[in-house]
Enzyme design. Structure first.
Site, PDB file in Angstrom:
ATOM      1  N   CYS A  20       0.856  -1.177   0.100  1.00  0.00           N
ATOM      2  CA  CYS A  20       0.004  -0.071  -0.056  1.00  0.00           C
ATOM      3  C   CYS A  20       0.793   1.208  -0.060  1.00  0.00           C
ATOM      4  CB  CYS A  20      -1.004  -0.036   1.190  1.00  0.00           C
ATOM      5  SG  CYS A  20       0.110  -0.036   2.710  1.00  0.00           S
ATOM      6  N   HIS A  49       5.260  -4.881   9.097  1.00  0.00           N
ATOM      7  CA  HIS A  49       5.479  -6.337   9.268  1.00  0.00           C
ATOM      8  C   HIS A  49       5.510  -7.182   8.407  1.00  0.00           C
ATOM      9  CE1 HIS A  49       3.118  -5.146  13.471  1.00  0.00           C
ATOM     10  NE2 HIS A  49       4.425  -5.077  13.566  1.00  0.00           N
ATOM     11  N   HIS A  82       3.323   1.979  11.981  1.00  0.00           N
ATOM     12  CA  HIS A  82       2.542   1.927  12.681  1.00  0.00           C
ATOM     13  C   HIS A  82       2.285   2.962  13.670  1.00  0.00           C
ATOM     14  CE1 HIS A  82       4.821  -2.004  12.021  1.00  0.00           C
ATOM     15  NE2 HIS A  82       3.532  -2.193  11.546  1.00  0.00           N
ATOM     16  N   HIS A 132      -0.880  -4.611  19.535  1.00  0.00           N
ATOM     17  CA  HIS A 132      -0.310  -4.180  18.248  1.00  0.00           C
ATOM     18  C   HIS A 132       0.180  -2.736  18.362  1.00  0.00           C
ATOM     19  CE1 HIS A 132      -0.485  -2.903  14.110  1.00  0.00           C
ATOM     20  NE2 HIS A 132      -0.737  -4.234  13.863  1.00  0.00           N
ATOM     21  N   GLU A 134       0.068  -0.253  16.410  1.00  0.00           N
ATOM     22  CA  GLU A 134      -0.616   0.808  16.133  1.00  0.00           C
ATOM     23  C   GLU A 134      -1.572   1.056  17.156  1.00  0.00           C
ATOM     24  OE1 GLU A 134      -3.073   0.596  12.086  1.00  0.00           O
ATOM     25  OE2 GLU A 134      -4.173   1.899  13.234  1.00  0.00           O
ATOM     26  N   CYS A 201      -8.542   1.357   6.626  1.00  0.00           N
ATOM     27  CA  CYS A 201      -8.017   2.329   5.536  1.00  0.00           C
ATOM     28  C   CYS A 201      -8.466   1.732   4.240  1.00  0.00           C
ATOM     29  CB  CYS A 201      -6.381   2.413   5.721  1.00  0.00           C
ATOM     30  SG  CYS A 201      -5.522   1.027   5.058  1.00  0.00           S
ATOM     31  N   SER A 229       1.619  -9.566  10.616  1.00  0.00           N
ATOM     32  CA  SER A 229       0.929  -8.675   9.770  1.00  0.00           C
ATOM     33  C   SER A 229      -0.725  -8.703  10.054  1.00  0.00           C
ATOM     34  CB  SER A 229       1.176  -8.915   8.330  1.00  0.00           C
ATOM     35  OG  SER A 229       0.214  -8.252   7.478  1.00  0.00           O
ATOM     36  N   SER A 230      -1.225  -7.709  10.812  1.00  0.00           N
ATOM     37  CA  SER A 230      -2.662  -8.028  11.020  1.00  0.00           C
ATOM     38  C   SER A 230      -3.376  -7.937   9.870  1.00  0.00           C
ATOM     39  CB  SER A 230      -3.141  -6.347  11.817  1.00  0.00           C
ATOM     40  OG  SER A 230      -4.320  -6.387  12.132  1.00  0.00           O
ATOM     41  N   ASN A 231      -3.281  -7.087   8.805  1.00  0.00           N
ATOM     42  CA  ASN A 231      -4.045  -7.326   7.626  1.00  0.00           C
ATOM     43  C   ASN A 231      -3.881  -8.346   6.845  1.00  0.00           C
ATOM     44  OD1 ASN A 231      -2.661  -6.229   4.683  1.00  0.00           O
ATOM     45  ND2 ASN A 231      -1.431  -5.509   6.339  1.00  0.00           N
TER      46      ASN A 231
HETATM   47 FE1  SF4 Z   1      -0.873   0.749   4.580  1.00  0.00          FE
HETATM   48 FE2  SF4 Z   1      -3.499   1.210   5.283  1.00  0.00          FE
HETATM   49 FE3  SF4 Z   1      -1.334   0.873   7.139  1.00  0.00          FE
HETATM   50 FE4  SF4 Z   1      -1.265   3.041   6.024  1.00  0.00          FE
HETATM   51  S1  SF4 Z   1      -2.845   2.382   7.348  1.00  0.00           S
HETATM   52  S2  SF4 Z   1       0.252   1.652   6.170  1.00  0.00           S
HETATM   53  S3  SF4 Z   1      -2.241   2.318   3.800  1.00  0.00           S
HETATM   54  S4  SF4 Z   1      -2.232  -0.572   5.687  1.00  0.00           S
END
Ligand code: SF4
Length: 329
Positions: A20, A49, A82, A132, A134, A201, A229-231
Site C-alpha cells: 500500500c 510487519h 504503525h 499491536h 498501532e 484504511c 501482519s494484521s491485515n
Molecule cells: Fe497501509 Fe493502510 Fe497501514 Fe497505511 S494504514 S500503512 S495504507 S495498511
C-alpha cells in the site's frame, strides 16, 4: 509428494494485493535515510510487519530496536509505519535524535482526530487488537480516557466518565468484524461520535473486497504475509470464513503441496506489507506444482501516493509515473 506432480492447474491473482502507499513510503524513508546519512539507521519497531523487508533493510544497515535506550546519542531514528505514542515521541525528542517519522499518514489522521476531540472533552472507545503497535501508538496519544475493545463482549465493560464519547479503530481490522463491534457500541452508547471517514484504511478495505470476489472462484486461497501482519491475517481469515481453504505464507518455501491435493484452482493475494518479489516466488513455486495459467482478477486500481517527510526529498512526478506503469503479472 514431489513438486513435479501436477497438483495446481490455475492461479488467480487478487487485485489489488501487496504494498500500500503507507508501506511504500515507510520503506523508502529508511532507504533514503541510509543513502543520505549512511548506516546505521535506527528504526523503532519493524518498519512494516514483513520478514523479507526487515531482513533486506538490516542487510543495508538498518538496526531495529524496541527501546530507545538502545539508540546512541546523535543517531538517526525512524518511527515505523504503525506510529508511536506521545511518550515515545517526547522521549526521542528529549534524547536529541535526528527523527524521521514513517507513521502512515492514515494512522496520523487518527492520532490528530483523537487529540482534537480530547481537547473538546471526549473520551474514546478504540476498536483494535491489544498489543499491536498501532493500537499502542493511538491509545498512547492520551494518558487516560481511551478504552480498548477487541470484541463485541468487551463493549459491556466500558464505563465512560462523561457523556462525550467517540469511537476510533485500528486501520487494518476486518471490515465485517469492526462493523459488528461498532453496531454494539452504538447500541450501548447511542450518542457515540463516529469518525467522519472510517478509520479502516483504503488498502485494507480494497484487499478484503478483492478476497470476497476471489475466494468463491477458487479451491484454495494463499495469502503472502508475515505472521505479525494484521491485515494479512485478516485476509486469510476472511477467505476461510467464505468457505475456502486458506493459508498464509511468509515465503514460497512455506507452501505445502498437500494443500492442493484435489484442489487445482488457487487464489493468490498478499498483505499490504508483503513485497511483490515474494508473490513472484510463490507463483514460480505454483508453476512447479503444475500451474499452467496465471490470471489477474479485475479490481480497483490504487493511485494513492504519500509524500516523503521534509529532509528526505520526494520522488519526482516522472519517477512515480514510471513506477506505476511498470508491468505487473
Ligand atoms: Fe497501509 Fe493502510 Fe497501514 Fe497505511 S494504514 S500503512 S495504507 S495498511
Amino acid at each position: 509428494m514431489s513438486d513435479t506432480t501436477t497438483l495446481v492447474h490455475e492461479v488467480l491473482l487478487a487485485e489489488p494485493r501487496g504494498f500500500c502507499a503507507g508501506v511504500d513510503r515507510a520503506i523508502e524513508i529508511v532507504e533514503r535515510a541510509l543513502t543520505k546519512f549512511g548506516a546505521p539507521i535506527y528504526v523503532r519497531h519493524e518498519i512494516v510487519h514483513n520478514t523479507y523487508v526487515v531482513n533486506d533493510l538490516k542487510a543495508k544497515g538498518a538496526i531495529f530496536i524496541e527501546d530507545l535506550a538502545e539508540v546512541p546519542p546523535g543517531a538517526t531514528l525512524v518511527f515505523s509505519a504503525h506510529g508511536v505514542s506521545r511518550a515515545v515521541r517526547d522521549e526521542a525528542a528529549a534524547r536529541g535524535f535526528q527523527i524521521f517519522d514513517a507513521t502512515c499518514p492514515l494512522v496520523t489522521k487518527v492520532h490528530v482526530e483523537v487529540a482534537k476531540l480530547a481537547r473538546e472533552g471526549f473520551e474514546f472507545i478504540m476498536i483494535g487488537h491489544k498489543g499491536h503497535p498501532e493500537v499502542e501508538g493511538t491509545m498512547g496519544q492520551l494518558s487516560q480516557g481511551i478504552y480498548l475493545v477487541e470484541e463485541v463482549a468487551d463493549v459491556r465493560h466500558v464505563r465512560p466518565r462523561g457523556d462525550k464519547l467517540a469511537v476510533v479503530t485500528q486501520t487494518t481490522l476486518s471490515v465485517d468484524d469492526a462493523a459488528g463491534i461498532l453496531a454494539e457500541v452504538k447500541a450501548q452508547f447511542p450518542h457515540v461520535r463516529e469518525p467522519k471517514q472510517q478509520d479502516i484504511c483504503y488498502a485494507t478495505q480494497n484487499r478484503q473486497d478483492a478476497v470476497k470476489v476471489l475466494a468463491p472462484q477458487v479451491d484454495v486461497v494463499v495469502v503472502v504475509g508475515s505472521p505479525t501482519s494484521s491485515n494479512s491475517n485478516r485476509l486469510r481469515e476472511l477467505a476461510e470464513r467464505l468457505g475456502t481453504d486458506a493459508y498464509m505464507v511468509d515465503a514460497a518455501d512455506d507452501l505445502q503441496p498437500g494443500w492442493f491435493d484435489g484442489k487445482p484452482r488457487v487464489g493468490l493475494t498478499a498483505g499490504a506489507s508483503a513485497p511483490d518479489i515474494l508473490v513472484q516466488q510463490v507463483i514460480a513455486r505454483l508453476r512447479a506444482l503444475g500451474a499452467v495459467s496465471v490470471r489477474r482478477m479485475h479490481g480497483v486500481e490504487e493511485t494513492i501516493h504519500f509524500p516523503l517527510p521534509m529532509g528526505l526529498g520526494d520522488k519526482s512526478m516522472q519517477q512515480v509515473a514510471a513506477e506505476r506503469s511498470a508491468p505487473r503479472p
